[in-house]
Design an enzyme around this catalytic site. Structure first.
Site: not given
Lengths: 99, 835
Positions: A8-9
């Site tokens: 996740a970014c």
């Protein structure tokens, strides 16, 4: 080794998927099995099931933001890294995994 | 009675809170004394200036003392002020000393500190400052008194009263609270007892003029505040100068003279304000841009600047004192910024901007050679408004397909006697000749009380716009008008002339005008002078009453041209030059658009041609609606011709028709504008990847430059709503974590509503740069821009797939090795097709 991972970014447009791909690619080369859940702009994809998580020897969290649903990993060793680190230096990350 | 407190405002005790305390203190007979225990200064709370002069800062220990017969009530008020009002006095004001910025600042400009103003005529320019001065108010003030000091004081009192009235009037016109607060502070400086006493003190002590005494006070308080180490207080010195300057102007009048200044090459004109004639006297040859301290967006000077393509920024307060004559100046009239001695970073930023504009210009000039049509090939003439042969030349160079209105007033200006018929014939023939095979609509004389012409004496009127002007004065100046019409007719033998009459209100007027033309034709015929007896005769539509006579008018005239500037003004009965009512002036109002539809429907029912020659025709947002309404011609400023032709090419006419149906049933101009914006965003079809957004030889040598270049590439292709906001969104992502991914590739990205269509732009760098110093050398940058409002799900999938592919060496190599934009696109499209 059986591994599970979540990536996740911040914007979830690109690096979430790069990291996922890098994890899959490197795991394969090093002879591990891995399933990677992505928490990106398209929501949660390739979601980890209880079946997937059960019996995993380690959870890799490649995230620059808060990962959702952490409860499901209770009792499994967690290795955390930044998305960037996973993309650039995947081998270094795999060396950190518990043996 | 006393109250002690710690000074709570970050900006210190500045003019606005001081003014409020002064107001309060002056309501009572008691003395109210302010003491700053930290720096030892004391002041009467009944004087704003005295309070401000204490130079009180945040955190200083202060004491307010109330003494006198009504001290009980006064103290309660003072105490309430200290506890309840003062701490919140700055809450609603913009942050200290920086004007609120609505748009984000591009990264490369972050370290610079440009002057800011309001951009009113777009463009970029680089050059040398040429100060055009209307004299400094204080320098020309007479030094010695005319009479005794009492006479001088009386002048002061009258002037203060007049300035106060002016400020009160602008106060009534303002609605935004910060602006009001500042005006109120000015008002309290103006009425400040200490200021008044100081000026009168000087008058009593020395035999000087009131002007000199005001100048002395201005200097005294200006210096005092300038010495403060608080930037906010320093700026208040300008307020003092402002107010005292206004007093002096009220006493002696303003001494704005005509400009006798020859501009050097690449001149950036810096001035307080310019009248249209002053602007014209500067000459367009060397003029690169204009920077004004005052002047509205719809003033005639600004309209002239726009027409000539001269970038202009206004509202740059104190421009003349901040920008030294001869200084190197860069004017950004897109963002309203003025840079003195721009540094390398600023120059590099504008190198990218100039290059983008040049590319845009060359694309536009290609299109200008083609006939004007919509994306689906529907023909609409794009003409130009002209008032000189030079305008016609520029218009033709930009691909104009006719002159929609030629204003003939210029022939009559600046001369004692009107031009002869022969002179006019020669002039009109020259115009037609310049236009070649394109038609020219020659408009007969349109003058009146608001546009005086020396050779034609007209009465001064209360209300010139509703008065004796244009065709209404023809009956009293028959010889003059007949000679003009004959001149036009004689020229019609040599080119495509059309004759148009301005300011028509009734059918009867048109019958008389036609009779006049017939008489002129007979006269020419009788003496055997050739002319085109079928010269089309048309009228301007500027008066709303004409809308309800269209059927009858169609039987009388060959064509119509809608003058939207005047029609809008008469339609809503609002002078757009009057800032208090100019909000009513809005050609995007659905009622006005319904009026336009009425005109076109009637005209087309009778097979009549309808053009539009107001400013509206050149406004990009208006063009799709004007196309949808069915105008046969849009006549715009000569410099806009090629741009409007280029815009037209991107507009699908079915889409314009649907849009127009929607806006006609809207309720407000805001709703109309919003619908148009959505339309402009969605009407064009774009591919996610395209050769036009691939640059295989990017020049930038820093990360900021490369990001800007890529954003500029997307902007040039029409994919962005606002380039600066997109750049900012990209940087916000970079700031949390640089997007370099190793292997020489970076993938910056953003998701924002300032992106119109999902896009992938690619830059290959001539020299690798460090993406996240000291690491990450990068030579390929892939910028992904996604619209914020959803609707991009399918694109997100493709981009996720592309991101995964980039992890694989074979894919990266194929991209790195691609030698042409086409090849890059085909490698990326491979991804697109797979997913």
């Amino acid at each position: 080794m059986k591994l599970v991972a979540v990536t996740a970014c911040p914007t979830g447009i690109a690096h979430t998927y790069m990291a996922a791909e890098q994890l899959e690619k490197t795991a394969k080369r090093l002879g591990h099995t891995i399933k990677v859940e992505t928490q990106g702009s398209m929501g949660i994809e390739n979601a980890l099931t209880d079946e997937d998580i059960k019996g995993a020897s380690c959870v890799i969290l490649a995230a620059d933001i808060v990962v959702r649903d952490m409860d499901r990993f209770a009792g499994i060793p967690i290795v955390e890294a930044s998305v960037q680190e996973v993309i650039k230096y995947p081998e270094a990350l795999f060396q950190r995994l518990p043996h | 009675m006393q109250i002690a407190f710690t000074f709570p405002l970050k900006a210190g005790l500045h003019a606005r809170p001081a003014a409020r305390l002064q107001d309060l203190a002056n309501r009572y007979l008691s003395t109210v004394t302010f003491r700053n225990k930290t720096n030892g200064s004391t002041a009467s709370a009944k004087s704003t200036l005295a309070l401000v002069s204490t130079l009180t800062r945040f955190g200083d220990q202060c004491l307010l003392t109330v003494e006198g017969e009504d001290q009980g009530r006064a103290f309660i008020d003072v105490r309430d002020f200290v506890t309840d009002v003062l701490p919140h006095a700055d809450d609603e004001l913009p942050p200290v000393s920086f004007p609120a910025r609505e748009r984000p600042f591009p990264r490369m400009l972050r370290d610079s500190s440009p002057l800011q103003g309001v951009p009113v005529s777009p463009g970029l320019a680089m050059g040398r400052a040429a100060a055009v001065r209307t004299t400094d108010v204080f320098t020309d003030v007479p030094k010695s008194a005319d009479g005794n000091w009492e006479d001088e004081e009386a002048k002061l009192v009258r002037a203060i009263g007049k300035v106060a009235e002016d400020i009160e009037r602008s106060l009534a016109a303002r609605s935004r609270r910060p602006e009001k607060a500042i005006l109120q502070a000015h008002l309290s400086i103006l009425r400040d007892k200490e200021l008044h006493d100081r000026i009168v003190g000087t008058l009593r002590a020395q035999p000087v003029s009131v002007g000199a005494a005001v100048a002395e006070a201005a200097t005294y308080y200006g210096d005092l505040l300038s010495k403060s180490d608080n930037a906010y207080l320093q700026e208040r010195a300008v307020d003092i100068r402002d107010v005292t300057g206004r007093i002096v102007t009220a006493i002696y009048g303003s001494s704005g003279g005509t400009i006798k200044k020859t501009l050097g090459s690449d001149a950036i004109c810096i001035a307080e304000n310019l009248t249209p004639s002053e602007f014209l006297s500067l000459g367009a040859n060397h003029l690169r841009a204009v920077v004004l301290a005052h002047g509205g967006a719809t003033s005639h000077t600004v309209i002239l600047a726009r027409a000539q393509g001269v970038p202009c920024v206004t509202g740059v307060r104190n421009a003349l004192s901040y920008i030294p004559d001869g200084e190197e100046v860069l004017v950004d009239a897109e963002r309203g910024l003025i840079f003195l001695r721009p540094d390398t970073e600023v120059r590099n930023f504008y190198k990218i901007e100039f290059a983008r504009q040049e590319k845009a210009a060359s694309r536009v000039s290609l299109i200008s050679r083609e006939p004007a049509c919509t994306a689906e090939g529907k023909r609409i003439e794009i003409g130009a408004n002209a008032s000189s042969i030079e305008d016609v030349r520029v218009a033709m160079r930009n691909g104009a397909e006719g002159i929609g209105v030629f204003r003939t007033e210029i022939l009559f200006l600046d001369r004692a006697t009107p031009p002869s018929e022969d002179e006019q014939t020669k002039f009109y023939t020259g115009i037609l000749n310049e236009a070649g095979d394109k038609p020219v609509i020659l408009r007969t004389l349109d003058i009146g009380g608001d546009k005086p012409v020396p050779s034609i004496p007209l009465p001064q009127e209360e209300n010139p716009f509703l008065g004796y002007r244009a065709i209404r004065m023809y009956a009293d100046h028959s010889d003059l008008i007949d000679s003009q019409i004959r001149g036009m007719l004689r020229a019609s033998a040599t080119g495509l002339a059309r004759i148009m009459f301005p300011m028509v209100s009734t059918v009867t007027e048109v019958m008389r005008l036609k009779e006049r033309v017939r008489r002129c034709m007979d006269e020419l015929h009788n003496i055997g002078i050739p002319f085109n007896s079928r010269t089309p005769i048309g009228i301007m539509i500027e008066v709303p009453g004409v809308l309800f006579q269209m059927d009858r008018l169609c039987a009388e005239v060959d064509f119509f041209s809608v003058g939207t500037n005047d029609l809008t003004q008469y339609f809503f009965a609002a002078d757009r030059g009057n800032e208090r009512v100019s909000n009513l002036y809005n050609p995007f109002h659905p009622a006005f658009l319904r009026g336009l539809r009425m005109i076109i429907e009637s005209a087309h029912r009778h097979g009549r041609w309808v053009g539009i020659c107001g400013e509206m025709a050149g406004v990009p947002a208006a063009v799709p609606v004007l196309v949808g309404l069915g105008f046969d011609e849009l006549s715009v400023s000569p410099v806009l011709v090629s741009h409007v032709k280029a815009d037209l090419r991107t507009l699908p006419d079915t889409g314009c028709a649907t849009l127009t149906k929607d806006v006609l049933v809207s309720d407000t101009p805001e709703e109309v504008q919003a619908r148009i914006q959505v339309f402009l965003r969605t009407s064009r079809q774009f591919d996610l990847v395209d050769v036009d957004i691939v640059d295989l030889a990017a020049q930038g040598s820093t990360k900021a430059e490369i990001i800007r270049e890529l954003v500029a590439l997307l902007q040039l292709d029409g994919r962005l709503e606002n380039a600066d906001e997109v750049e900012e969104a990209v940087w916000r992502r970079e700031d949390t974590y640089a997007t370099g991914m190793g292997n020489g590739i970076a993938m910056p990205h953003c998701k924002t509503s300032s992106v119109r269509v999902a896009s992938i732009a690619v830059a290959k760098l001539s020299t690798p740069i460090l993406w996240n110093p000291p690491e990450d050398p990068v030579s390929l940058v892939i910028l992904v821009a996604i619209p914020g409002d959803g609707g991009a799900e399918s694109h997100l999938n493709i981009i996720a797939h592309l991101a995964r592919n980039l992890v694989h060496e074979e894919f990266r190599e194929a991209l790195m090795k691609a030698v042409s934009p086409e090849k890059v696109v085909s490698v990326l499209r491979g991804t697109v097709d797979e997913s």
